[in-house]
Design a protein around this motif. Structure first.
Motif, short mmCIF file in Angstrom:
data_model
loop_
_atom_site.label_atom_id
_atom_site.label_comp_id
_atom_site.label_asym_id
_atom_site.label_seq_id
_atom_site.Cartn_x
_atom_site.Cartn_y
_atom_site.Cartn_z
N ALA A 177 6.84 -5.57 -10.09
CA ALA A 177 5.25 -6.00 -9.84
C ALA A 177 5.43 -7.69 -9.49
CB ALA A 177 4.62 -6.14 -11.04
N GLN A 178 6.40 -8.38 -9.63
CA GLN A 178 6.75 -9.76 -9.34
C GLN A 178 7.05 -9.86 -7.95
OE1 GLN A 178 9.24 -12.07 -12.13
NE2 GLN A 178 9.15 -10.48 -13.76
N PHE A 179 7.32 -8.78 -7.04
CA PHE A 179 7.42 -8.90 -5.74
C PHE A 179 6.21 -9.03 -5.04
CE2 PHE A 179 11.74 -7.68 -6.82
CZ PHE A 179 12.60 -7.97 -5.77
N PHE A 180 4.95 -8.82 -5.67
CA PHE A 180 3.72 -8.70 -4.99
C PHE A 180 2.67 -9.55 -5.80
CE2 PHE A 180 6.10 -4.39 -4.65
CZ PHE A 180 6.45 -4.63 -3.31
N PRO A 181 2.90 -10.83 -5.88
CA PRO A 181 1.80 -11.54 -6.56
C PRO A 181 0.23 -11.46 -6.13
CG PRO A 181 3.26 -13.09 -5.07
CD PRO A 181 4.06 -11.41 -5.18
N ASN A 182 0.31 -11.21 -4.88
CA ASN A 182 -1.28 -11.07 -4.06
C ASN A 182 -1.67 -9.69 -4.45
OD1 ASN A 182 -1.14 -13.79 -3.43
ND2 ASN A 182 0.26 -13.16 -1.66
N LYS A 206 5.16 -6.06 1.96
CA LYS A 206 4.43 -7.53 2.23
C LYS A 206 3.00 -7.33 1.68
CE LYS A 206 8.44 -8.72 4.07
NZ LYS A 206 9.42 -9.30 3.21
N ASP A 207 2.92 -8.17 0.59
CA ASP A 207 1.44 -8.07 -0.22
C ASP A 207 0.37 -8.99 0.66
OD1 ASP A 207 2.26 -10.75 -0.59
OD2 ASP A 207 2.32 -10.34 -2.85
N HIS A 208 0.65 -9.18 2.06
CA HIS A 208 -0.60 -9.82 2.74
C HIS A 208 -1.32 -8.34 3.52
CE1 HIS A 208 2.93 -9.97 5.34
NE2 HIS A 208 1.94 -9.66 6.30
N GLN A 209 -0.52 -7.19 3.33
CA GLN A 209 -0.96 -6.11 3.96
C GLN A 209 -1.32 -5.21 2.73
OE1 GLN A 209 2.45 -5.07 6.39
NE2 GLN A 209 1.20 -5.29 8.15
N ASP A 210 -2.36 -4.01 3.00
CA ASP A 210 -2.42 -3.30 1.97
C ASP A 210 -1.36 -2.21 1.83
OD1 ASP A 210 -3.15 -1.56 3.83
OD2 ASP A 210 -5.25 -1.56 3.73
N ILE A 211 -1.32 -1.37 0.88
CA ILE A 211 -0.27 -0.34 0.57
C ILE A 211 -0.24 0.77 1.62
CG2 ILE A 211 0.54 1.76 -0.78
CD1 ILE A 211 0.86 -0.76 -2.12
N PRO A 212 -1.58 1.20 2.20
CA PRO A 212 -1.27 1.97 3.47
C PRO A 212 -0.86 1.55 4.90
CG PRO A 212 -3.51 2.37 2.47
CD PRO A 212 -2.77 1.18 1.84
N ALA A 213 -1.07 0.15 5.04
CA ALA A 213 -0.51 -0.56 6.14
C ALA A 213 1.17 -0.38 6.09
CB ALA A 213 -1.23 -1.76 6.33
N ASN A 214 1.42 -1.02 4.74
CA ASN A 214 2.73 -0.68 4.75
C ASN A 214 3.59 0.26 4.59
OD1 ASN A 214 4.04 -3.73 3.64
ND2 ASN A 214 2.20 -3.67 2.15
N ILE A 215 2.97 1.43 4.20
CA ILE A 215 3.46 2.62 4.43
C ILE A 215 3.74 3.07 6.05
CG2 ILE A 215 3.29 5.13 4.13
CD1 ILE A 215 1.85 4.55 1.61
N ARG A 216 2.62 2.66 6.71
CA ARG A 216 2.61 2.83 8.00
C ARG A 216 3.71 2.12 8.93
NH1 ARG A 216 3.30 3.53 12.49
NH2 ARG A 216 1.69 4.10 14.29
N GLN A 217 3.67 0.93 8.53
CA GLN A 217 4.58 0.23 9.19
C GLN A 217 6.16 0.20 8.91
OE1 GLN A 217 3.50 -3.90 9.59
NE2 GLN A 217 5.47 -4.66 9.35
N ASN A 218 6.44 0.36 7.57
CA ASN A 218 7.80 0.21 7.12
C ASN A 218 8.47 1.51 6.82
OD1 ASN A 218 7.80 -2.70 6.98
ND2 ASN A 218 6.39 -2.48 5.45
#
Length: 468
Positions: A177-182, A206-218
């Motif tokens: 969880a510490q990877f995502f302070p935001n 990256k926690d400046h994007q929401d979970i769905p956006a991270n799934i889609r991009q990465n």
């Protein structure tokens, strides 16, 4: 980003301060953070950090020789190399021992692949010379099976020489969880449920994007997604017949948990063949075989259920691999919206049970349980399933928990159902005292909170699990 690993750093520091020669074996899966741990440990110490590659034995020896030579010289002659690995290892005894040097042979299994005699040569030099020096030598490797057989095994040349060894495991939920302070606690948990505790994977989101956006991009982007091909590359590098292992993992990811189910669903129709593949996947720490926590002989239990132990492989084989053709056609957005997000809470529920079991284990480790459990896990029979069970036959006590990954507040009906399930344990006569607990996504109803206070029922939310 380097997070946690306090216990491992403490072990290495203790050995560094021991005042005697140390031969430490550190191993674990790729991407688990072995190299970063060792770099953090030796950053303020004189060290040689040799990372073996897939090049041939002559090139490996030359590279190691040059790193060793430059450790005590201002420059190294062009094309310098010791004539043999024995000469190179012997030269380790001649480097200054004050302050104490750290010698790291990373990806040690690559050296073995290039020259099967390397462990025997090192054993000979260790016995003759190095064990009487002040050296701290670390052998690090990613091929778990090979490290356990060729370095740690009873028949291995180096057997009995190691002074410490540790299998580096993925980070737990509080550390991940510490990877995502935001992120909110729920978002931190969802990220962990998808990526697991592998530092490399966690660092991709990256926690400046929401979970769905991270799934889609990465993950879903077949051209640019950093994790799109990760499981395929991992398995193709480490396995001789990746196609069959792919089929096995996909079968488990789609809900087939029993051996015969896995064999049929994967197309590996012979149960004995499927069992062999599963055994190798367990050695790689990719798959685990679970049995009810009450089983006294787990290895012989016929109630075993197989589960993909790595969260990201579980996600990839559930959502990416079956949709490969559509992703290649550029349908990532539709697959995300129609096949992944509607099912994501169901997918996360399994990880929530794992997190709850790990939390109970931490309670026991910190002395915060009324008894000392012998086993912690889940429990099931043909009619009933309990998500969390900690049991002590000696004290005839059990700690029974139910997990609800639901947006709605959890009510008294869930506690009533849990008590009903626990009757199966009480009927056996092995358990006489039961403590109840409910794990919820975010909230409980006022009625359940009142009943829990009166009956001393433990109530835990995901943000509590994140705190460790």
């Amino acid at each position: 980003m380097f997070i946690d690993r306090k216990a491992e750093l403490e072990l290495l520091s203790q050995r560094y301060n021991s005042g005697q020669a140390e031969l430490i074996v550190l191993y674990g899966r790729r991407r688990v953070g072995k190299t970063e741990l060792l770099r953090a440990f030796c950053a303020d110490k004189p060290h040689i950090f040799f990372i073996a590659t897939l090049s041939n034995d002559i090139e490996q020896l030359a590279t190691f020789s040059q790193q060793l030579y430059i450790f005590t010289h201002a420059s190294v002659p062009v094309d310098f190399s010791f004539p043999s690995w024995e000469a190179a290892f012997q030269a380790l005894a001649e480097i200054p021992m004050q302050p104490r040097p750290v010698i790291i042979l990373d990806e040690f299994t690559y050296l073995i692949n290039g020259n099967k005699a390397v462990p025997s040569i090192l054993q000979k030099v260790w016995d003759e010379t190095l064990k009487d020096t002040g050296i701290l030598l670390v052998l690090c490797g990613s091929y778990i099976g090979m490290m356990e057989s060729e370095v740690l095994g009873y028949q291995a040349p180096l057997y009995g020489r190691r002074t410490a060894s540790t299998l580096l495991r993925p980070l737990d939920l509080p550390s991940a969880a510490q990877f995502f302070p935001n992120y909110s606690p729920e978002q931190q948990f969802l990220a962990w449920s998808i990526l697991g505790g592998m530092p490399y994977y966690l660092g991709i989101f990256k926690d400046h994007q929401d979970i769905p956006a991270n799934i889609r991009q990465n993950i879903l982007d077949s051209q640019m997604g950093a994790l799109f091909n990760e499981p395929r590359l991992l398995l193709m590098e480490e396995l001789r017949e990746p196609r069959n292992y792919f089929s096995i993992l996909r079968a488990i990811a789609l809900g087939n948990a029993r051996l015969n189910e896995v064999a049929q669903a994967s197309g590996v129709r012979e149960v004995t063949a499927a069992a062999r593949y599963l055994d190798i996947l367990q050695q790689m720490r990719l798959v685990t075989r679970q049995v009810p926590a009450t089983e006294s002989q787990p290895d012989k239990s016929k109630k075993g259920l197989y589960r993909i132990d790595d969260h990201f492989l579980r996600f990839w084989f559930r959502y990416v691999q079956p949709n490969q053709a559509g992703l290649d056609l550029g349908l990532a957005d539709a697959i995300l919206q129609q096949r992944i997000l509607p099912d994501l809470d169901h997918f996360a529920a399994t990880a929530f049970e794992e997190a709850a079991q790990a939390y109970v284990a931490r309670l026991a480790q910190n002395g915060k349980m009324a008894f000392l459990p012998e086993r912690i896990g889940g429990w099931w029979d043909r009619e009933t399933e309990i998500d969390v069970l900690a049991i002590s036959r000696m004290e005839k006590a059990a700690w029974v928990g139910e997990c609800k990954w639901s947006i709605r507040p959890v009510g008294t009906n869930v506690l009533d159902e849990l008590k009903q399930k626990a009757q199966s344990l009480l009927k056996s006569g092995e358990i006489q005292k039961i403590q109840y607990a409910i794990f919820a996504r975010s909230a409980f109803t006022p009625a359940l909170e009142s009943q829990a206070r009166f009956e001393c029922v433990g109530l835990y939310t995901v943000d509590m699990l994140l705190k460790g």
